[in-house]
Design a protein around this motif. Structure first.
Motif, mmCIF file in Angstrom:
data_model
loop_
_atom_site.group_PDB
_atom_site.id
_atom_site.type_symbol
_atom_site.label_atom_id
_atom_site.label_comp_id
_atom_site.label_asym_id
_atom_site.label_seq_id
_atom_site.Cartn_x
_atom_site.Cartn_y
_atom_site.Cartn_z
ATOM 1 N N THR A 278 0.829 -1.200 0.000
ATOM 2 C CA THR A 278 0.000 0.000 0.000
ATOM 3 C C THR A 278 0.868 1.256 0.000
ATOM 4 O O THR A 278 1.737 1.395 0.869
ATOM 5 C CB THR A 278 -0.923 0.003 1.235
ATOM 6 O OG1 THR A 278 -1.750 -1.152 1.199
ATOM 7 C CG2 THR A 278 -1.799 1.247 1.256
ATOM 8 N N PRO A 279 0.657 2.173 -0.945
ATOM 9 C CA PRO A 279 1.435 3.416 -0.964
ATOM 10 C C PRO A 279 1.208 4.227 0.315
ATOM 11 O O PRO A 279 0.149 4.127 0.946
ATOM 12 C CB PRO A 279 0.875 4.164 -2.177
ATOM 13 C CG PRO A 279 0.200 3.132 -3.005
ATOM 14 C CD PRO A 279 -0.308 2.099 -2.058
ATOM 15 N N VAL A 280 2.193 5.034 0.676
ATOM 16 C CA VAL A 280 2.136 5.808 1.921
ATOM 17 C C VAL A 280 2.352 7.283 1.631
ATOM 18 O O VAL A 280 3.249 7.655 0.877
ATOM 19 C CB VAL A 280 3.207 5.308 2.919
ATOM 20 C CG1 VAL A 280 3.245 6.200 4.157
ATOM 21 C CG2 VAL A 280 2.933 3.866 3.322
ATOM 22 N N ILE A 281 1.514 8.105 2.248
ATOM 23 C CA ILE A 281 1.729 9.556 2.273
ATOM 24 C C ILE A 281 2.147 9.895 3.698
ATOM 25 O O ILE A 281 1.426 9.579 4.649
ATOM 26 C CB ILE A 281 0.451 10.324 1.891
ATOM 27 C CG1 ILE A 281 0.037 9.984 0.448
ATOM 28 C CG2 ILE A 281 0.662 11.827 2.045
ATOM 29 C CD1 ILE A 281 -1.331 10.544 0.056
ATOM 30 N N LEU A 299 4.448 9.464 -1.071
ATOM 31 C CA LEU A 299 4.666 10.907 -1.169
ATOM 32 C C LEU A 299 5.041 11.461 0.201
ATOM 33 O O LEU A 299 4.508 11.019 1.218
ATOM 34 C CB LEU A 299 3.405 11.618 -1.670
ATOM 35 C CG LEU A 299 2.851 11.203 -3.036
ATOM 36 C CD1 LEU A 299 1.587 11.996 -3.353
ATOM 37 C CD2 LEU A 299 3.888 11.400 -4.136
ATOM 38 N N LEU A 300 5.946 12.434 0.225
ATOM 39 C CA LEU A 300 6.333 13.117 1.453
ATOM 40 C C LEU A 300 5.723 14.512 1.462
ATOM 41 O O LEU A 300 5.726 15.209 0.439
ATOM 42 C CB LEU A 300 7.847 13.192 1.573
ATOM 43 C CG LEU A 300 8.561 11.864 1.852
ATOM 44 C CD1 LEU A 300 10.072 12.024 1.705
ATOM 45 C CD2 LEU A 300 8.215 11.342 3.245
ATOM 46 N N VAL A 301 5.208 14.915 2.618
ATOM 47 C CA VAL A 301 4.435 16.149 2.743
ATOM 48 C C VAL A 301 4.973 16.956 3.927
ATOM 49 O O VAL A 301 5.330 16.372 4.961
ATOM 50 C CB VAL A 301 2.938 15.811 2.981
ATOM 51 C CG1 VAL A 301 2.116 17.070 3.173
ATOM 52 C CG2 VAL A 301 2.392 14.984 1.823
ATOM 53 N N HIS A 323 -0.643 5.673 -8.846
ATOM 54 C CA HIS A 323 -0.998 4.702 -7.815
ATOM 55 C C HIS A 323 -0.423 3.328 -8.137
ATOM 56 O O HIS A 323 0.118 2.642 -7.260
ATOM 57 C CB HIS A 323 -2.520 4.625 -7.661
ATOM 58 C CG HIS A 323 -2.963 3.831 -6.477
ATOM 59 N ND1 HIS A 323 -3.096 2.447 -6.513
ATOM 60 C CD2 HIS A 323 -3.275 4.206 -5.203
ATOM 61 C CE1 HIS A 323 -3.485 2.027 -5.326
ATOM 62 N NE2 HIS A 323 -3.605 3.062 -4.513
ATOM 63 N N ARG A 324 -0.516 2.919 -9.395
ATOM 64 C CA ARG A 324 0.031 1.598 -9.789
ATOM 65 C C ARG A 324 1.541 1.572 -9.609
ATOM 66 O O ARG A 324 2.096 0.572 -9.137
ATOM 67 C CB ARG A 324 -0.336 1.293 -11.243
ATOM 68 C CG ARG A 324 -1.774 0.838 -11.440
ATOM 69 C CD ARG A 324 -1.960 0.247 -12.827
ATOM 70 N NE ARG A 324 -1.722 1.227 -13.872
ATOM 71 C CZ ARG A 324 -2.663 2.027 -14.386
ATOM 72 N NH1 ARG A 324 -3.908 1.961 -13.928
ATOM 73 N NH2 ARG A 324 -2.365 2.890 -15.338
ATOM 74 N N ARG A 325 2.212 2.674 -9.947
ATOM 75 C CA ARG A 325 3.675 2.710 -9.826
ATOM 76 C C ARG A 325 4.106 2.650 -8.364
ATOM 77 O O ARG A 325 5.036 1.911 -8.014
ATOM 78 C CB ARG A 325 4.212 3.976 -10.499
ATOM 79 C CG ARG A 325 5.710 4.154 -10.396
ATOM 80 C CD ARG A 325 6.219 5.094 -11.472
ATOM 81 N NE ARG A 325 5.522 6.359 -11.477
ATOM 82 C CZ ARG A 325 5.813 7.387 -10.674
ATOM 83 N NH1 ARG A 325 6.796 7.268 -9.791
ATOM 84 N NH2 ARG A 325 5.155 8.527 -10.749
ATOM 85 N N LEU A 326 3.442 3.416 -7.503
ATOM 86 C CA LEU A 326 3.776 3.401 -6.079
ATOM 87 C C LEU A 326 3.490 2.028 -5.468
ATOM 88 O O LEU A 326 4.271 1.529 -4.645
ATOM 89 C CB LEU A 326 2.977 4.470 -5.338
ATOM 90 C CG LEU A 326 3.199 5.927 -5.766
ATOM 91 C CD1 LEU A 326 2.307 6.856 -4.954
ATOM 92 C CD2 LEU A 326 4.658 6.334 -5.636
ATOM 93 N N THR A 327 2.389 1.416 -5.868
ATOM 94 C CA THR A 327 2.024 0.095 -5.346
ATOM 95 C C THR A 327 3.037 -0.955 -5.767
ATOM 96 O O THR A 327 3.429 -1.818 -4.968
ATOM 97 C CB THR A 327 0.618 -0.298 -5.847
ATOM 98 O OG1 THR A 327 -0.330 0.664 -5.369
ATOM 99 C CG2 THR A 327 0.222 -1.683 -5.357
ATOM 100 N N ARG A 328 3.466 -0.880 -7.022
ATOM 101 C CA ARG A 328 4.422 -1.855 -7.546
ATOM 102 C C ARG A 328 5.745 -1.825 -6.773
ATOM 103 O O ARG A 328 6.372 -2.854 -6.539
ATOM 104 C CB ARG A 328 4.655 -1.570 -9.026
ATOM 105 C CG ARG A 328 5.462 -2.629 -9.750
ATOM 106 C CD ARG A 328 5.392 -2.439 -11.257
ATOM 107 N NE ARG A 328 5.794 -1.101 -11.674
ATOM 108 C CZ ARG A 328 4.996 -0.193 -12.223
ATOM 109 N NH1 ARG A 328 3.710 -0.463 -12.418
ATOM 110 N NH2 ARG A 328 5.451 0.994 -12.583
ATOM 111 N N GLU A 329 6.146 -0.634 -6.347
ATOM 112 C CA GLU A 329 7.437 -0.488 -5.672
ATOM 113 C C GLU A 329 7.343 -0.712 -4.163
ATOM 114 O O GLU A 329 8.356 -0.979 -3.505
ATOM 115 C CB GLU A 329 7.989 0.921 -5.935
ATOM 116 C CG GLU A 329 9.337 1.236 -5.320
ATOM 117 C CD GLU A 329 10.456 0.336 -5.821
ATOM 118 O OE1 GLU A 329 11.457 0.170 -5.095
ATOM 119 O OE2 GLU A 329 10.317 -0.217 -6.938
ATOM 120 N N ALA A 330 6.129 -0.649 -3.608
ATOM 121 C CA ALA A 330 5.946 -0.595 -2.158
ATOM 122 C C ALA A 330 6.649 -1.724 -1.414
ATOM 123 O O ALA A 330 7.521 -1.477 -0.567
ATOM 124 C CB ALA A 330 4.455 -0.573 -1.825
#
Length: 367
Positions: A278-281, A299-301, A323-330
């Motif tokens: 799961t991607p993280v902000i 993403l960093l905020v 979203h797909r790219r972040l999920t793939r790398e997670a």
């Protein structure tokens, strides 16, 4: 052996949790939960009772590894009495928490204890390079005695679960899910996330799920009232505490996990979410940038910026390619954070201070 202060009269004196590992509950002060600053008053009694227990049972130890500042106070005294090396992991530091400016400040007495332990311990374990640098900058610690060993995660438990299956099990069918999890404490920044959720407006079927806390918790009650005041009470689900074995389903059910903390020495929730795909902000604070790599696995905020969190949440939810790219790398981005690696690096540190694989004592009376 893990020594900790007895907080429940129904607990046995000794709990064996593995063939060579056990928890020993030591009475010190009134039995029950106690404010951490009041616990400090009972540390001399705790130390005496630990020494008494070891003496009565004919136990000797080759080193002491203490966790958190209260245990570091006790562990340092025990190590000196037993003529054993002292290794310390703080997990959180008073001067870093105070710099985050999240309400009641940590006492200078606590900060002075941490400074003394940093000067006298044989080795210090920091969770991230940021924490190591802070120990040097804020406490004048000797950097050569600080070793960065990130806390591990159970990669066998925290792994992707089929998203639709997880959502069906949790009753989240049809929703876009924003997840947050952790101890309900102002330093976790959940108020910022509620404000960000309100800024998202009336997005169709978008729900914030917040894990942590329990009924009667004052900080949780404050968050529930804030959600109602913001007009988003119907779009926020306060789940409460969840057993660890159930967390992978929640992480996997989420479209994004948000970690809006004002400070984190490491960021365990971020690592667990990524391990579940799961991607993280996350806030760009503390050790979080060592886990969340901007536009790679999340993403960093800037911290305390509801507008920035709202914009990032919308971006991840609406941009399917991102979203797909972040999920793939997670998951592969945290493959190095296994329990096995953490254990191996910790054992190597024990041996580097002249220790064999002999009995050890861990102090765990933390707060």
């Amino acid at each position: 052996d893990v020594y900790t202060r007895l907080t429940d009269p129904n607990l046995p004196e000794v709990t064996q949790f593995d063939e060579h590992a056990r928890v020993i509950h030591i009475p010190a002060g009134d039995i029950g939960p106690m404010d951490k600053n009041k616990v400090l008053n009972h540390m001399p009694e705790f130390v005496c009772r630990v020494r008494q227990y070891a003496r009565e049972h004919g136990i000797t130890y080759d080193f002491v590894h203490s966790h958190y500042w209260l245990s570091a106070w006790a562990g340092g005294l025990l190590a000196s009495r037993w003529n054993a090396p002292h290794i310390v992991t703080f997990h959180t530091l008073a001067r870093l928490k105070n710099r985050a400016d999240i309400g009641p400040t940590e006492t200078e007495e606590r900060a002075e204890i941490e400074a003394r332990v940093l000067r006298t311990a044989d080795a210090i374990i920091a969770s991230s390079e940021h924490e190591r640098a802070a120990m040097v900058e804020l406490y004048g610690a000797n950097g050569s005695s600080i070793h960065v060993i990130p806390p591990g995660i159970d990669l066998a438990l925290f792994r992707p679960v089929d998203r639709e299956e997880a959502r069906a099990r949790l009753g989240l069918n049809g929703d876009r899910v924003i997840l947050a999890a952790g101890r309900i404490d102002p330093i976790k920044g959940f108020d910022t996330l509620l404000d960000a959720t309100a800024l998202l407006g009336k997005r169709d079927k978008t729900r914030l799920v917040l894990i942590g806390g329990s009924k009667g918790d004052a900080d949780l009650g404050a968050l529930e009232r804030r959600a109602a005041d913001l007009g988003i009470g119907d779009r926020v689900t306060f789940v409460g505490a969840v057993p660890q074995r159930e967390l992978p389903a929640y992480y996997s059910a989420a479209d994004v996990c948000v970690v809006p903390s004002r400070y984190e020495s490491f960021g365990l929730v971020a690592a667990e979410a990524l391990a579940c795909g799961t991607p993280v902000i996350a806030s760009k604070v503390g050790g979080l940038p060592s886990i969340v790599r901007d536009h790679e696995n999340g993403l960093l905020v800037p911290w305390r910026r509801p507008e920035a969190f709202a914009e990032s949440i919308e971006l991840v939810l609406d941009n399917q390619s991102l979203h797909r790219r972040l999920t793939r790398e997670a998951r592969r981005s945290v493959a190095h954070l296994s329990w096995e690696r953490t254990a191996r690096d910790t054992i190597a540190l024990y041996r580097s201070v002249g220790l064999a694989s002999s009995p050890a004592v861990v102090c765990g009376c933390h707060a």
